[in-house]
Scaffold this active site. Structure first.
Site, PDB file in Angstrom:
ATOM      1  N   HIS A  69      -7.312   3.292  12.514  1.00 46.61           N
ATOM      2  CA  HIS A  69      -7.051   2.990  13.925  1.00 46.61           C
ATOM      3  C   HIS A  69      -6.419   4.184  14.634  1.00 46.61           C
ATOM      4  CE1 HIS A  69      -2.655   2.257  13.210  1.00 46.61           C
ATOM      5  NE2 HIS A  69      -3.057   1.790  12.038  1.00 46.61           N
ATOM      6  N   ASP A  71      -4.859   3.631  17.633  1.00 50.58           N
ATOM      7  CA  ASP A  71      -3.722   3.152  18.435  1.00 50.58           C
ATOM      8  C   ASP A  71      -2.426   3.282  17.645  1.00 50.58           C
ATOM      9  OD1 ASP A  71      -4.775   1.041  16.769  1.00 50.58           O
ATOM     10  OD2 ASP A  71      -3.552  -0.417  17.846  1.00 50.58           O
ATOM     11  N   ASP A 103       1.311   6.621  10.687  1.00 50.09           N
ATOM     12  CA  ASP A 103       0.529   5.383  10.903  1.00 50.09           C
ATOM     13  C   ASP A 103      -0.235   5.482  12.202  1.00 50.09           C
ATOM     14  OD1 ASP A 103      -0.454   2.838  10.835  1.00 50.09           O
ATOM     15  OD2 ASP A 103       1.447   1.842  11.192  1.00 50.09           O
ATOM     16  N   GLU A 137      -5.496  -2.114  16.188  1.00 51.05           N
ATOM     17  CA  GLU A 137      -5.067  -2.622  14.888  1.00 51.05           C
ATOM     18  C   GLU A 137      -3.656  -3.158  15.019  1.00 51.05           C
ATOM     19  OE1 GLU A 137      -3.443  -2.942  10.898  1.00 51.05           O
ATOM     20  OE2 GLU A 137      -2.677  -1.629  12.455  1.00 51.05           O
ATOM     21  N   GLU A 166      -4.399   3.453   5.906  1.00 51.44           N
ATOM     22  CA  GLU A 166      -3.039   2.941   6.131  1.00 51.44           C
ATOM     23  C   GLU A 166      -2.058   3.640   5.187  1.00 51.44           C
ATOM     24  OE1 GLU A 166      -1.872   1.160   8.430  1.00 51.44           O
ATOM     25  OE2 GLU A 166      -3.686   0.304   9.294  1.00 51.44           O
ATOM     26  N   HIS A 352       6.491   2.759  12.360  1.00 48.24           N
ATOM     27  CA  HIS A 352       6.950   1.854  13.433  1.00 48.24           C
ATOM     28  C   HIS A 352       8.416   2.114  13.825  1.00 48.24           C
ATOM     29  CE1 HIS A 352       3.579  -1.411  12.910  1.00 48.24           C
ATOM     30  NE2 HIS A 352       3.167  -0.211  12.561  1.00 48.24           N
TER      31      HIS A 352
HETATM   32 ZN   LIG Z   1      -1.543   1.290  10.642  1.00 44.45          ZN
END
Ligand SMILES: [Zn+2]
Length: 380
Positions: A69, A71, A103, A137, A166, A352
């Site tokens: 992904h 995003d 990520d 995602e 990932e 994150h």
């Molecule tokens: Zn991810």
């Protein structure tokens, strides 16, 4: 001024595009142009407000797909970042800082550079190489990988092996890959009673008293023993509410939210039936709204896992661990095509978070691991 490796240069270019879900900000355009330049047939699949693309190079034979992904999750408070989140700054210790560094723009860059090198070295490779890239995602994920997979299934597109980028590693790149994920099943249970005065219990029915032994039995139940790849299925109550807030009223209803993280030893129907049997056994008046967040999937040892493990060993000297821990991922949608799916990416320690970062040299190792996996599976 030191020169950056091709992977690092591309990772920086991607990070500088602030593609917070579901935005893509031209990341996919950049990837599609480079794939087209090395002979891929590129197909944008924009579904609702989400940008996705599918790209394929090659003919008949086995297909190795790279998935991921573009995003990223929001930055959170900018003042908490040591370096601006979309600046893609490499510090003196060789850490690449930025939202998406781990990520998963670092993996996207590694995949692309590995494929470019492989195609240059093996222009007549076996089978085909593919890319399945989404910009949704981290969000609702309805019009992303799931929707693309439905379209690919409808036209019988072949997908033998898939590497999802990932961030699977825990402290050193390649120390862990994910060869499956547990399923996730939610339930909202309502138990009915009869409201009344606490001083006249014979005129009421207390749903807390009625439900407590049943909930205790559910919490103590042994659902399955797991297997070589999955831990035992777990049942957790996440919310439990009843009562009116006063001391003299027996409530009329109890509400309970619970979740199963389940292995391939249990089925959705089997778990539902067992819960319902326990509730009935306790004579409850109940109702449950079920919602399935994801089915479990598993890639057993085989060509893909072998190729990935051998490449990790060769590049890093490490024996990788294949694990099914962690939350759900887009791998669960791709696995429905009968595809062997393995997640392999950089260290996930800061994903994150503010100050997301990755060791820049790990991205070069990852490129080499992807490259060698391509050689093992598709070189002539
Ligand atoms: Zn991810």
């Amino acid at each position: 001024m030191t020169t950056l490796s091709p992977t690092l240069e591309l990772a920086c270019e991607l990070i500088r595009r602030a593609s917070v879900t579901p935005l893509d900000e031209g990341c996919q355009q950049l990837m599609m142009e480079r794939l087209a330049a090395c002979g891929f047939n590129v197909e944008p699949m924009n579904i609702e407000d989400v940008d996705n693309f599918w790209a394929r190079r090659g003919g008949e034979g086995p297909v190795l797909c790279f998935a991921g992904h573009t995003d990223v999750v929001p930055t959170g408070p900018l003042e908490a970042w040591q370096h601006a989140p979309f600046a893609a700054f490499v510090d003196d210790e060789g850490m690449l800082h930025g939202r998406g560094a781990a990520d998963m723009k670092g993996s996207l860059a590694a995949m692309l550079v590995a494929v470019e090198r492989f195609v240059a070295d093996h222009p007549q490779h076996q089978g085909a190489i593919a890319f399945l890239i989404t910009s949704d995602e981290e969000g609702p994920a309805l019009h992303g990988t799931q929707a693309v997979v439905e379209r690919l299934a409808a036209r019988n597109e072949r997908l033998d092996w898939c590497i999802v980028g990932e961030p699977s590693s825990t402290s050193l790149v390649g120390d862990m890959v994910k060869n499956g994920r547990r399923g996730s099943l939610n339930g909202h249970l309502r138990v009915r009673g009869v409201q009344g005065h606490v001083a006249y219990p014979h005129l009421a029915k207390n749903p807390i008293h009625l439900a407590a032994p049943a909930l205790a039995e559910l919490a103590g139940e042994h659902w399955d023993a797991g297997n070589a790849f999955f831990p035992p299925t777990s049942f957790q109550i996440s919310n439990l509410n009843s009562g009116t807030g006063t001391t003299n009223v027996i409530p009329g209803e109890l509400n309970c939210l619970f979740n199963f993280r389940f292995s391939t030893e249990s089925t959705v129907e089997g778990l539902q039936q067992r819960v319902e049997t326990i509730l009935d056994k306790h004579g409850l008046q109940w109702q449950i709204d079920w919602s399935l967040s994801g089915l479990p999937f598993l890639t057993e040892p085989g060509a893909l896992l072998d190729a990935v493990s051998a490449s990790i060993r060769n590049v890093t000297g490490r024996e990788t661990v294949a694990s099914t821990t962690g939350g759900t991922s887009d791998g669960r949608f791709i696995a429905t095509l009968g595809t062997q799916v393995v997640e392999l990416g950089p260290v996930n320690a800061t994903i994150h978070q503010v100050n997301e970062r990755v060791l820049a040299s790990d991205l070069d190792l990852l490129t080499e691991i992807y490259y060698q996996t391509l050689v093992r599976l598709l070189a002539n």
